[in-house]
Design an enzyme around this catalytic site. Structure first.
Site, PDB file in Angstrom:
ATOM      1  N   LYS A 107      33.040  12.097  50.779  1.00  0.00           N
ATOM      2  CA  LYS A 107      33.372  10.670  50.692  1.00  0.00           C
ATOM      3  C   LYS A 107      33.165  10.214  49.260  1.00  0.00           C
ATOM      4  CE  LYS A 107      34.456   7.287  53.610  1.00  0.00           C
ATOM      5  NZ  LYS A 107      35.062   7.523  54.925  1.00  0.00           N
ATOM      6  N   THR A 191      44.773   6.407  62.504  1.00  0.00           N
ATOM      7  CA  THR A 191      43.410   6.054  62.920  1.00  0.00           C
ATOM      8  C   THR A 191      43.455   5.123  64.127  1.00  0.00           C
ATOM      9  OG1 THR A 191      42.804   6.242  60.588  1.00  0.00           O
ATOM     10  CG2 THR A 191      41.154   5.314  62.070  1.00  0.00           C
ATOM     11  N   SER A 350      45.444  13.459  58.411  1.00  0.00           N
ATOM     12  CA  SER A 350      45.275  13.905  57.022  1.00  0.00           C
ATOM     13  C   SER A 350      45.333  15.425  56.960  1.00  0.00           C
ATOM     14  CB  SER A 350      43.930  13.433  56.468  1.00  0.00           C
ATOM     15  OG  SER A 350      44.026  12.114  55.978  1.00  0.00           O
TER      16      SER A 350
END
Ligand code: GLU
Length: 425
Positions: A107, A191, A350
């Site tokens: 991240k 998502t 992704s």
């Protein structure tokens, strides 16, 4: 009563430690997983439009790459901290392991307010981030993606910066790119779509019909608005929605698409004429069967969880529910679909994008949707099954599935020293 202050890094460490204990794993597993294997801090100088120079602070956390290159979004937000980025990277590790995706967790974040930056400044900042982290990024090392306030355009700039530096096209460096530039079809919706798949799977299990089910969405951005739209297609009714400026409530239903259009034009949905104005706190407590926190961390706390009426809380955001709040929700009979499952659709597509970039073979949208649905269904099945078997929370079950896979990968790689086989059969 003082409300516990929550550092997401402490929360995720506790979650992982609990899973290693519940699985009876050797302490070495937690010793490796309790922090990122690599954490980098960078200073990013940007020439602002007025000619001045500003230096922004950026971070990238690469938590664990036992299962594959690290993967995860980059967040542009004024409140980004090193501990938050570390925690988010750990949640990514759990998420990827849970969905059986061959990635570890990463991240990134930049401390900035993107709403105050011009497009040119935003571009310089995005390029500066990649340039500062060039050595540690790459399609087989660490693959960034969008997160809070980062967009396909920002991903395009990041990909371009890396490609220029390497003097070769590197589409697979980042995911969430525009479709014109190697982005996967269906990534923008992924998502929200994954979240709805998890909600539908749990609703079926507990006998809650989605036909007429009332839905409240906190955070009407990319994820929340897509979830609202798809739930409506399944017969549910959106009764409340909010963004950072406030929310709107209508027990007879709000039109998800009209709300999106209004927000697009007005910048916020708080002044949407089709309902009553409510605060974010009121939204969390409103009369709904399904509550979808799709904004930031620590929204449901011990101070407000008792007022939640929903039977299903689906964490489209990362870390929206504190551990105390989760305990209160379970006492009240509500079930929480944890972030690592509820929002895993994003990283799943992704992964499909990365596969498409590396193979140069692009899938039609139906194929993306079909593969996503299959992976979400499998993960839900595995988690719900273990939850029943162990009589645990859904979150604990999800962590057990993920940590078990991680531990086995680390053992096979030889990271756990002379630990004997962890599982029989
Ligand atoms: N930022 C998203 C997440 O938290 C997506 C990450 C990705 O696609 O790599 O899951």
């Amino acid at each position: 009563m003082a409300i516990a202050v929550h550092n997401p890094f402490d929360i995720v460490r506790r979650q992982i430690r609990e899973a290693t204990e519940q699985l009876g794993l050797p302490p070495a597993v937690y010793e490796i997983l309790k922090q990122p294997l690599r954490f980098v801090e960078v200073a990013i100088p940007v020439q602002m439009d007025d000619g001045s120079l500003r230096v922004f602070q950026g971070f990238r956390s690469q938590h664990n790459d036992a299962l594959g290159p690290t993967k995860g979004g980059v967040r542009f937000h004024p409140s980004v901290t090193p501990d938050e980025v570390k925690a988010l990277s750990m949640w990514m590790t759990v998420k990827c392991a849970l969905l059986a995706i061959p990635f570890g967790g990463g991240k990134g974040g930049i401390v900035c307010n993107p709403k105050e930056l011009s497009p040119r400044e935003l571009e310089a900042l995005s390029r500066g981030f990649v340039s500062a982290l060039q050595q540690v990024l790459g399609p087989d090392k660490d693959i960034p993606a969008p997160d809070v306030y980062t967009t396909p355009q920002i991903m395009a700039w990041m990909m371009d910066e890396f490609s220029r530096a390497r003097a070769a096209n590197a589409f697979a460096l980042v995911t969430g790119k525009p479709v014109e530039l190697g982005g996967s079809r269906g990534r923008v919706e992924a998502t929200g779509r994954g979240c709805v798949a998890a909600v539908a799977a749990l609703a079926e299990r507990i006998g809650l019909s989605l036909e007429g089910a009332r839905v409240a969405v906190q955070g009407y951005g990319n994820v929340g608005s897509v979830a609202a739209r798809l739930l409506r297609e399944l017969g549910a009714v959106l009764v409340a929605a909010s963004d950072s400026q406030g929310g709107v409530y209508n027990p007879h239903g709000l039109d998800p698409l009209a709300l999106s259009r209004f927000k697009e034009e007005a910048g916020t949905l708080a002044s949407f004429p089709g309902g009553d104005r409510i605060t974010n706190e009121e939204l969390l407590a409103c009369d709904a069967d399904i509550l979808i926190p799709a904004a930031l961390e620590n929204q449901l706390t011990e101070a407000n969880a008792g007022a939640v009426k929903a039977r299903i809380v689906a964490e489209a955001a990362n870390g929206p529910t504190t551990p105390e709040a989760e305990a209160i929700l379970y006492e009240r009979g509500a079930l929480v679909i944890p972030d690592v499952l509820a929002n895993a659709g994003g990283v799943t597509v992704s992964y499909f994008e990365w596969v498409q970039n590396l193979s140069g073979w692009y899938w039609p949208e139906e194929e993306v949707e079909r593969q996503l649905a299959r992976r979400m269904a499998e993960a839900c099945e595995e988690v719900f099954h273990l939850q029943e078997e162990r009589r645990s929370t859904i979150r604990q079950a999800a962590y057990m599935v993920a940590v078990r896979r991680l531990a086995e990968a680390m053992r096979l790689r030889g990271w756990l020293a002379r630990t004997p086989a962890l599982w029989r059969g």
